[in-house]
Design a protein around this motif. Structure first.
Motif, PDB file in Angstrom:
ATOM      1  N   GLU A 320       0.621   7.294  -3.283  1.00 39.04           N
ATOM      2  CA  GLU A 320      -0.297   7.521  -4.402  1.00 39.04           C
ATOM      3  C   GLU A 320      -1.298   6.392  -4.588  1.00 39.04           C
ATOM      4  O   GLU A 320      -2.324   6.572  -5.248  1.00 39.04           O
ATOM      5  N   PHE A 321      -1.012   5.214  -3.996  1.00 37.94           N
ATOM      6  CA  PHE A 321      -1.878   4.059  -4.235  1.00 37.94           C
ATOM      7  C   PHE A 321      -2.631   3.598  -3.002  1.00 37.94           C
ATOM      8  O   PHE A 321      -3.298   2.567  -3.050  1.00 37.94           O
ATOM      9  N   ILE A 322      -2.561   4.341  -1.901  1.00 37.02           N
ATOM     10  CA  ILE A 322      -3.389   4.016  -0.741  1.00 37.02           C
ATOM     11  C   ILE A 322      -4.660   4.856  -0.723  1.00 37.02           C
ATOM     12  O   ILE A 322      -5.398   4.834   0.261  1.00 37.02           O
ATOM     13  N   VAL A 323      -4.908   5.587  -1.775  1.00 33.49           N
ATOM     14  CA  VAL A 323      -6.120   6.386  -1.910  1.00 33.49           C
ATOM     15  C   VAL A 323      -6.854   5.950  -3.177  1.00 33.49           C
ATOM     16  O   VAL A 323      -6.299   5.261  -4.031  1.00 33.49           O
ATOM     17  N   GLY A 328      -4.395  10.240  -6.149  1.00 30.72           N
ATOM     18  CA  GLY A 328      -4.978  11.383  -5.474  1.00 30.72           C
ATOM     19  C   GLY A 328      -4.268  11.732  -4.189  1.00 30.72           C
ATOM     20  O   GLY A 328      -4.846  12.369  -3.317  1.00 30.72           O
ATOM     21  N   GLY A 329      -3.010  11.334  -4.055  1.00 32.03           N
ATOM     22  CA  GLY A 329      -2.307  11.495  -2.795  1.00 32.03           C
ATOM     23  C   GLY A 329      -1.971  12.919  -2.442  1.00 32.03           C
ATOM     24  O   GLY A 329      -1.658  13.216  -1.299  1.00 32.03           O
ATOM     25  N   ALA A 330      -1.988  13.856  -3.379  1.00 35.83           N
ATOM     26  CA  ALA A 330      -1.620  15.240  -3.061  1.00 35.83           C
ATOM     27  C   ALA A 330      -2.645  16.243  -3.549  1.00 35.83           C
ATOM     28  O   ALA A 330      -2.369  17.418  -3.657  1.00 35.83           O
ATOM     29  N   SER A 331      -3.845  15.777  -3.839  1.00 39.69           N
ATOM     30  CA  SER A 331      -4.846  16.672  -4.420  1.00 39.69           C
ATOM     31  C   SER A 331      -5.849  17.187  -3.411  1.00 39.69           C
ATOM     32  O   SER A 331      -6.659  18.035  -3.731  1.00 39.69           O
ATOM     33  N   SER A 332      -5.812  16.632  -2.178  1.00 36.17           N
ATOM     34  CA  SER A 332      -6.800  17.042  -1.175  1.00 36.17           C
ATOM     35  C   SER A 332      -6.225  16.840   0.204  1.00 36.17           C
ATOM     36  O   SER A 332      -5.433  15.947   0.423  1.00 36.17           O
ATOM     37  N   PRO A 333      -6.608  17.667   1.165  1.00 39.22           N
ATOM     38  CA  PRO A 333      -6.088  17.508   2.520  1.00 39.22           C
ATOM     39  C   PRO A 333      -6.745  16.395   3.312  1.00 39.22           C
ATOM     40  O   PRO A 333      -6.364  16.140   4.433  1.00 39.22           O
ATOM     41  N   THR A 334      -7.728  15.730   2.780  1.00 38.46           N
ATOM     42  CA  THR A 334      -8.386  14.673   3.519  1.00 38.46           C
ATOM     43  C   THR A 334      -7.483  13.464   3.620  1.00 38.46           C
ATOM     44  O   THR A 334      -6.580  13.264   2.824  1.00 38.46           O
ATOM     45  N   GLY A 335      -7.791  12.590   4.553  1.00 39.75           N
ATOM     46  CA  GLY A 335      -6.966  11.412   4.759  1.00 39.75           C
ATOM     47  C   GLY A 335      -7.439  10.213   3.974  1.00 39.75           C
ATOM     48  O   GLY A 335      -6.856   9.156   4.060  1.00 39.75           O
ATOM     49  N   VAL A 393      -6.437  -2.221   0.986  1.00 35.71           N
ATOM     50  CA  VAL A 393      -5.454  -3.109   1.613  1.00 35.71           C
ATOM     51  C   VAL A 393      -4.126  -2.385   1.811  1.00 35.71           C
ATOM     52  O   VAL A 393      -3.501  -2.480   2.879  1.00 35.71           O
ATOM     53  N   LEU A 394      -3.672  -1.661   0.792  1.00 36.75           N
ATOM     54  CA  LEU A 394      -2.412  -0.934   0.919  1.00 36.75           C
ATOM     55  C   LEU A 394      -2.502   0.134   2.006  1.00 36.75           C
ATOM     56  O   LEU A 394      -1.516   0.407   2.705  1.00 36.75           O
ATOM     57  N   GLU A 395      -3.686   0.738   2.159  1.00 37.79           N
ATOM     58  CA  GLU A 395      -3.838   1.726   3.223  1.00 37.79           C
ATOM     59  C   GLU A 395      -3.712   1.068   4.589  1.00 37.79           C
ATOM     60  O   GLU A 395      -3.089   1.611   5.510  1.00 37.79           O
ATOM     61  N   VAL A 396      -4.286  -0.116   4.753  1.00 40.59           N
ATOM     62  CA  VAL A 396      -4.196  -0.830   6.021  1.00 40.59           C
ATOM     63  C   VAL A 396      -2.741  -1.209   6.320  1.00 40.59           C
ATOM     64  O   VAL A 396      -2.254  -1.035   7.450  1.00 40.59           O
ATOM     65  N   LEU A 397      -2.031  -1.708   5.314  1.00 41.60           N
ATOM     66  CA  LEU A 397      -0.633  -2.112   5.521  1.00 41.60           C
ATOM     67  C   LEU A 397       0.260  -0.914   5.817  1.00 41.60           C
ATOM     68  O   LEU A 397       1.250  -1.032   6.548  1.00 41.60           O
ATOM     69  N   SER A 398      -0.065   0.240   5.255  1.00 45.99           N
ATOM     70  CA  SER A 398       0.769   1.426   5.466  1.00 45.99           C
ATOM     71  C   SER A 398       0.697   1.947   6.883  1.00 45.99           C
ATOM     72  O   SER A 398       1.542   2.748   7.289  1.00 45.99           O
ATOM     73  N   LYS A 399      -0.293   1.499   7.655  1.00 48.53           N
ATOM     74  CA  LYS A 399      -0.463   2.000   9.023  1.00 48.53           C
ATOM     75  C   LYS A 399       0.136   1.054  10.063  1.00 48.53           C
ATOM     76  O   LYS A 399      -0.141   1.204  11.243  1.00 48.53           O
ATOM     77  N   MET A 400       0.904   0.078   9.628  1.00 46.98           N
ATOM     78  CA  MET A 400       1.513  -0.827  10.593  1.00 46.98           C
ATOM     79  C   MET A 400       2.503  -0.099  11.474  1.00 46.98           C
ATOM     80  O   MET A 400       3.111   0.904  11.065  1.00 46.98           O
TER      81      MET A 400
END
Length: 404
Positions: A320-323, A328-335, A393-400
Motif C-alpha cells: 500500500e505504500f510503494i505507490v 492505491g495498491g489495489a485500485s488499478s492494474p498499473t504497476g 524509495v520503498l518501491e525500489v527496496l521492494s524489488k530487491m
C-alpha cells in the motif's frame, strides 16, 4: 582589560553596584554578590542563586541545576524550535537507519550476520527516507512524472541546511553538488550510494562504511558499547547492546504494528507523542527492516503462525505504500501511480487466492486504517513531494532480489 599577554578574565555584569569581579594585576580577585572565597581561592555561589539563574541577553546563558552550571546558547533553542515547526514535530533520538541496525545486531555478540548483504542496500534507501522526512529533499514537481514509476522520478534538494547526522549531511552534500549538473532519480541515488554502478566516474558517490559508522553513532548515543572479541586468528571490534530498553522499545513497536488486526493503530505501535511523522516512521521502519532481512529478529517471541501472519501484514503494508498516493495498491492494474501488488511474494499470494476463488488481500481493511493516519501527516496531501519520494524509495527496496 590589560594589554598583557595570556588569558584574561572578562568582567561579568553584577546585580550589586559595589560588588562584582575585580582584577587589580591579575592576582588579586574578590568575589561579592553574596559569595565568599574559600581557602583555595575558589568562589562559592550564594544560596539565593543556586536553584536557578537567568541568562543575559546577548551573552552566554547559565543555569544552575543541583549546584552545577550549564552553559548554552539561546540561539540554539530558537533554531531547534524552528526546525521542529518546519518538519512537523520533535525529531526522535534514533534515525530509521539506527533502528534497523539495532534490529540486526545480536544483543550479546554485538555484530551483524556476515551473509546479510541486503541491509547495506536498505540502509542507503533509508538515508533518502530520513532526508525526505526532515524536508531536505523531495521529488521534482513535474506533471510528467506520473507516467513513470515512483522509483524512477527525479530528486532535488529543497533545503541544504545540515541535519547534525554525519551520514545524512554527507549524502545531502553529494546530492546538492550533483543537482547543479544533473538531477538523478530515486533508484539511481540508491544505486550510487550503494556502489552498484559500473561507471568508474561515479564511484565517488558511494557512501563508505555505513554500517560501521552507524554502530559507532549508536555507541556515542549510549545504546551500544564497544568490545574486542577474538575470531580465530584476529581481534575484531564488536558492539553489544548496552541499553536493552531502547531495543526492546523498537521490537515492541514493530511487533505491535504487525500483529494488530484492527483498523485502529495501537498506541504501543507508535513512538511517543510529539515525535515528527511517527506513523510514517513506523511504516518505513517495518518495511525497510523487512527488505533488509532483519525483521525476523523481532519475532523471536512469536509462534510459527503468528510470524507468518506478521510477515503477511508487513507485505500488505509495503504493497500500500510503494505507490502514490498511499493506499492505491489495489485500485488499478498499473504497476505504478496506483497499482496492484508490486512485491513478488504479494503477487504470488494474490494469484493463489484468485485460484482459490478469492481475489481480496487478507487484512487490507486494517492496513487502510494505517494509510488514512499516514495521509494526515502529509503537509500538502497528494502533492507532498517528500512523501511521494518515500513511496519511491520503498518501491525500489521492494524489488530487491531477496524478495523474489
Amino acid at each position: 582589560m590589560s594589554s598583557a599577554g595570556g588569558l584574561q578574565r572578562r568582567r561579568v555584569a553584577n546585580h550589586s553596584t559595589s560588588g562584582g569581579l575585580t582584577e587589580d594585576d591579575g592576582t588579586n580577585k574578590s568575589y561579592s554578590n553574596g559569595g565568599s572565597s574559600n581557602e583555595n581561592g575558589r568562589a562559592s555561589v550564594s544560596a539565593e542563586h543556586t536553584p536557578q539563574s537567568s541568562y543575559h541577553a546577548g551573552g552566554s546563558a547559565f543555569e544552575y541545576s543541583g549546584g552545577n552550571r550549564i552553559a548554552y546558547d539561546p540561539r540554539d533553542l530558537v533554531d531547534a524550535a524552528g526546525e521542529e515547526s518546519k518538519v512537523g514535530g520533535k525529531l526522535p533520538k534514533l534515525t530509521i537507519m539506527e533502528e534497523i541496525m539495532l534490529l540486526g545486531v545480536k544483543d550479546k555478540q554485538g555484530y551483524l550476520s556476515f551473509w546479510n548483504d541486503n541491509i547495506s542496500y536498505a540502509l542507503r534507501g533509508c538515508i533518502l527516507i530520513e532526508l525526505a522526512l526532515r524536508r531536505r529533499i523531495a521529488l521534482v514537481k513535474d506533471p510528467n512524472r506520473r507516467h513513470v514509476p515512483p522509483g524512477e522520478r527525479l530528486v532535488e534538494v529543497i533545503n541544504d541546511k545540515q541535519t547534525g547526522e554525519t551520514l545524512l549531511d554527507e549524502a545531502l552534500r553529494l546530492m546538492k553538488g550533483q543537482q547543479e549538473l544533473e538531477k538523478y532519480s530515486v533508484n539511481t541515488w540508491v544505486d550510487l550510494m550503494s556502489g552498484e554502478t559500473w561507471n568508474v566516474m561515479k564511484i565517488g558517490f558511494q557512501l563508505k562504511q555505513v554500517r560501521e559508522r552507524l554502530l559507532k553513532g549508536l555507541v556515542d548515543k549510549g545504546v551500544l558499547r564497544t568490545e574486542k572479541r577474538n575470531f580465530l586468528l584476529f581481534d575484531m571490534a564488536t558492539h553489544p547492546v548496552a541499553d536493552m530498553r531502547v531495543k526492546e522499545s523498537i521490537i515492541n513497536r514493530t511487533v505491535s504494528l504487525l500483529t494488530s488486526t484492527t483498523s485502529a493503530i495501537p498506541p504501543t505501535a507508535l513512538d511517543k507523542e510529539g515525535i515528527q511523522c511517527r506513523v510514517v516512521r513506523a511504516i518505513c521502519l517495518v518495511s525497510a527492516a523487512y527488505c533488509a532481512s532483519v525483521l525476523d529478529n523481532a519475532f523471536d517471541r512469536l509462534g510459527f503462525e503468528e510470524r507468518e501472519a506478521a510477515f503477511g501484514r508487513c507485505e500488505e503494508i509495503l504493497n500500500e505504500f510503494i505507490v502514490w498516493p498511499f493506499g492505491g495498491g489495489a485500485s488499478s492494474p498499473t504497476g505504478f501511480g496506483s497499482g496492484g501488488p508490486a512485491t513478488p511474494r504479494a503477487r504470488r499470494q494474490q494469484m493463489n487466492k484468485i485460484g482459490m476463488g478469492s481475489g481480496e488481500l487478507s487484512g487490507r481493511e486494517a492496513v487502510l486504517g494505517l494509510v488514512q493516519e499516514a495521509k494526515k501527516e502529509a503537509k500538502d496531501g497528494d502533492e507532498d513531494l517528500s512523501f511521494e519520494l518515500i513511496a519511491g524509495v520503498l518501491e525500489v527496496l521492494s524489488k530487491m532480489d531477496s524478495l523474489l
